[in-house]
Design a protein around this motif. Structure first.
Motif: not given
Length: 122
Positions: A3-9
């Motif tokens: 599973l590869q998550a992205s985003g946030g900040g």
């Protein structure tokens, strides 16, 4: 399976962020996908989840502000977060209940993506 998550900040209170989490590899199918979060000094909590029929669940504190969706063709779930509050700050982890090739429905394994930081400033 990965599973590869992205985003946030980092956003100010009232701002918006989007997260995504995609599953790669070879498997029979994905039942539930969702997101947990953990704030410093607090226990991990389930934020939202969505099953293969697009039935979604939200914890009360995010209802009306967060929207989870999924693209089954891409094995990806998306989390849109609006009107963010400082209490939404934490590390967000995606998960997926996956039926692997050695399993038969309704067996599944829970797989986790790496955490992604969401920080909401007051």
């Amino acid at each position: 399976v990965q599973l590869q998550a992205s985003g946030g900040g980092l956003v100010p209170a009232g701002g918006s962020l989007s997260l995504s989490c995609g599953a790669t590899g070879i498997f029979r199918g994905i039942y539930v996908m969702g997101w947990y979060r953990q704030a410093p000094g607090k226990e991990r909590e389930l934020v939202t989840s969505i099953d293969s029929d697009d039935s979604a669940w939200y914890r009360n504190s995010v209802k009306g502000r967060f929207t989870i969706s999924r693209d089954n063709a891409k094995n990806t779930t998306y989390l849109q977060m609006k009107n963010l509050k400082p209490e939404d700050t934490g590390v967000y982890h995606c998960y997926a209940e996956i039926t692997t090739l050695t399993m038969t429905w309704p067996q599944f394994q829970t797989h986790w993506g790496q955490g992604t930081q969401v920080t909401v400033s007051s």
